[in-house]
Design an enzyme around this catalytic site. Sequence first.
Site, PDB file in Angstrom:
ATOM      1  CB  SER A 207      43.532  24.787  35.534  1.00 19.64           C
ATOM      2  OG  SER A 207      44.750  24.600  34.879  1.00 19.64           O
TER       3      SER A 207
ATOM      4  CE1 TYR B 265      47.483  32.250  34.508  1.00 14.43           C
ATOM      5  CE2 TYR B 265      47.751  31.461  32.251  1.00 14.43           C
ATOM      6  CZ  TYR B 265      46.936  31.807  33.309  1.00 14.43           C
ATOM      7  OH  TYR B 265      45.570  31.701  33.182  1.00 14.43           O
TER       8      TYR B 265
ATOM      9  CE  LYS C  31      45.745  29.696  36.131  1.00 14.03           C
ATOM     10  NZ  LYS C  31      44.699  29.860  37.154  1.00 14.03           N
TER      11      LYS C  31
HETATM   12  N1  NAP Z   1      40.693  35.284  30.871  1.00 12.29           N
HETATM   13  C1  NAP Z   1      41.285  34.271  30.303  1.00 12.29           C
HETATM   14  O1  NAP Z   1      41.520  34.268  29.072  1.00 12.29           O
HETATM   15  C2  NAP Z   1      41.665  33.051  31.119  1.00 12.29           C
HETATM   16  C3  NAP Z   1      42.049  31.892  30.423  1.00 12.29           C
HETATM   17  C4  NAP Z   1      42.398  30.768  31.156  1.00 12.29           C
HETATM   18  C5  NAP Z   1      42.352  30.808  32.537  1.00 12.29           C
HETATM   19  N2  NAP Z   1      41.978  31.949  33.185  1.00 12.29           N
HETATM   20  C6  NAP Z   1      41.961  31.938  34.637  1.00 12.29           C
HETATM   21  O2  NAP Z   1      40.709  32.409  35.096  1.00 12.29           O
HETATM   22  C7  NAP Z   1      40.871  32.968  36.406  1.00 12.29           C
HETATM   23  C8  NAP Z   1      40.228  34.332  36.459  1.00 12.29           C
HETATM   24  O3  NAP Z   1      40.966  35.217  35.628  1.00 12.29           O
HETATM   25  P1  NAP Z   1      40.259  36.437  34.867  1.00 12.29           P
HETATM   26  O4  NAP Z   1      40.301  36.120  33.435  1.00 12.29           O
HETATM   27  O5  NAP Z   1      38.987  36.770  35.523  1.00 12.29           O
HETATM   28  O6  NAP Z   1      41.366  37.564  35.116  1.00 12.29           O
HETATM   29  P2  NAP Z   1      41.245  39.047  35.729  1.00 12.29           P
HETATM   30  O7  NAP Z   1      40.096  39.762  35.103  1.00 12.29           O
HETATM   31  O8  NAP Z   1      42.614  39.613  35.586  1.00 12.29           O
HETATM   32  O9  NAP Z   1      40.895  38.794  37.271  1.00 12.29           O
HETATM   33  C9  NAP Z   1      41.847  38.175  38.100  1.00 12.29           C
HETATM   34  C10 NAP Z   1      41.278  38.108  39.494  1.00 12.29           C
HETATM   35  O10 NAP Z   1      42.229  37.417  40.332  1.00 12.29           O
HETATM   36  C11 NAP Z   1      42.485  38.246  41.472  1.00 12.29           C
HETATM   37  N3  NAP Z   1      43.813  38.010  42.041  1.00 12.29           N
HETATM   38  C12 NAP Z   1      45.032  38.091  41.438  1.00 12.29           C
HETATM   39  N4  NAP Z   1      46.002  37.795  42.317  1.00 12.29           N
HETATM   40  C13 NAP Z   1      45.378  37.524  43.509  1.00 12.29           C
HETATM   41  C14 NAP Z   1      45.842  37.137  44.798  1.00 12.29           C
HETATM   42  N5  NAP Z   1      47.138  36.972  45.075  1.00 12.29           N
HETATM   43  N6  NAP Z   1      44.914  36.926  45.774  1.00 12.29           N
HETATM   44  C15 NAP Z   1      43.588  37.081  45.519  1.00 12.29           C
HETATM   45  N7  NAP Z   1      43.102  37.469  44.325  1.00 12.29           N
HETATM   46  C16 NAP Z   1      43.996  37.670  43.336  1.00 12.29           C
HETATM   47  C17 NAP Z   1      42.310  39.668  40.979  1.00 12.29           C
HETATM   48  O11 NAP Z   1      42.129  40.508  42.091  1.00 12.29           O
HETATM   49  P3  NAP Z   1      42.587  42.071  42.117  1.00 12.29           P
HETATM   50  O12 NAP Z   1      41.397  42.842  41.619  1.00 12.29           O
HETATM   51  O13 NAP Z   1      42.903  42.325  43.548  1.00 12.29           O
HETATM   52  O14 NAP Z   1      43.786  42.212  41.219  1.00 12.29           O
HETATM   53  C18 NAP Z   1      41.060  39.485  40.118  1.00 12.29           C
HETATM   54  O15 NAP Z   1      39.918  39.424  40.924  1.00 12.29           O
HETATM   55  C19 NAP Z   1      42.377  32.989  36.669  1.00 12.29           C
HETATM   56  O16 NAP Z   1      42.748  31.876  37.462  1.00 12.29           O
HETATM   57  C20 NAP Z   1      42.966  32.873  35.288  1.00 12.29           C
HETATM   58  O17 NAP Z   1      44.267  32.332  35.305  1.00 12.29           O
HETATM   59  C21 NAP Z   1      41.638  33.068  32.509  1.00 12.29           C
END
Ligand code: NAP
Length: 275
Positions: free
Chosen positions: A129, A143, A147
């Site tokens: 989340s 978003y 979540k």
């Molecule tokens: N980074 C932060 O600050 C943060 C903070 C709180 C929560 N989160 C959560 O952590 C998780 C990972 O995010 P991240 O930070 O690693 O972001 P990221 O670097 O942008 O990576 C996002 C990942 O999700 C995939 N994705 C997006 N839409 C998709 C779909 N419809 N089906 C399958 N895959 C999909 C992307 O695949 P593609 O390569 O195909 O686009 C990528 O692998 C997310 O749930 C995000 O909301 C992140």
Amino acid sequence: MITGSSRGLGRQIAEAALEAGHRVVATARNTDRLRDLVQSHGDRVLSVSLDVADPAAAQRAVERAVAQFGRLDVVVNNAGQADLGAIEDTPPESFAAQVSTNFWGVVHVTRAALPVMRRQGAGHLIQVSSLGARMGTPGLAAYQSAKAAVNVFSMSLAKEVGPLGLKVTIVEPGDMRTDILKPASMSVLPRSEPYEEVIGAFADRVLGNSGNQPGDPRRAAAAIVRAAQMSEPPERLILGSDALAYAQAAARELADSDAKWHDLSTSADFPAGSR
Ligand SMILES: NC(=O)c1ccc[n+]([C@@H]2O[C@H](COP(=O)([O-])OP(=O)(O)OC[C@H]3O[C@@H](n4cnc5c(N)ncnc54)[C@H](OP(=O)(O)O)[C@@H]3O)[C@@H](O)[C@H]2O)c1
């Protein structure tokens, strides 16, 4: 099985799980991006195409996982995506796409995995989340509301499947240094004049922070893999000291507000002793 393993946190979780000796079903919308993972880890990795917004694809991914490895111990619902814009400036398509990936994706993959885990009498669903779900930040309504829905869905889920031997962990990261704030992941929607100040200032601050976030996705992934190995894993896992500070402030603010309006809240009851 990890969703969104092409990059960011999902990729780090896949690598950490492999380094810890586990077998991994790495899923991504484009499996070309998983090729190097398969090359370096051979038949301990199964790469599967999965857009989490597609319930049939979620079903197929679970079937392939079970066909290959015989069981499904841990599912990490990691895939996520955010656009940045005021509610009035967010077209319904953008709103729907964010809810579709962040919330419906979790629902589809969870529902596909549950029958397998139930039959096993064991399994762990790890739902990524965001600490933002507790905050309500301008510009991130779609978003963060998706979540927040993941949180409540997962709280209900834990109560439904706990008695069947399954475990649920809600992971709430703070700001991590991934692609999430980059154009490859986040669209910044055109801003209308009334929101220039509130959203513009926030967008400048948040996007300006890209590359300087305090959270290390590699260490976050290691924490998630550690939680997956616990016999009594956390029901909620905050990741990052920034997230912990925000969570504590949000809890205090909520408690203070409930206390402030105590008399108005209780005025809604029938008078004591009345029928
Ligand atoms: N980074 C932060 O600050 C943060 C903070 C709180 C929560 N989160 C959560 O952590 C998780 C990972 O995010 P991240 O930070 O690693 O972001 P990221 O670097 O942008 O990576 C996002 C990942 O999700 C995939 N994705 C997006 N839409 C998709 C779909 N419809 N089906 C399958 N895959 C999909 C992307 O695949 P593609 O390569 O195909 O686009 C990528 O692998 C997310 O749930 C995000 O909301 C992140």
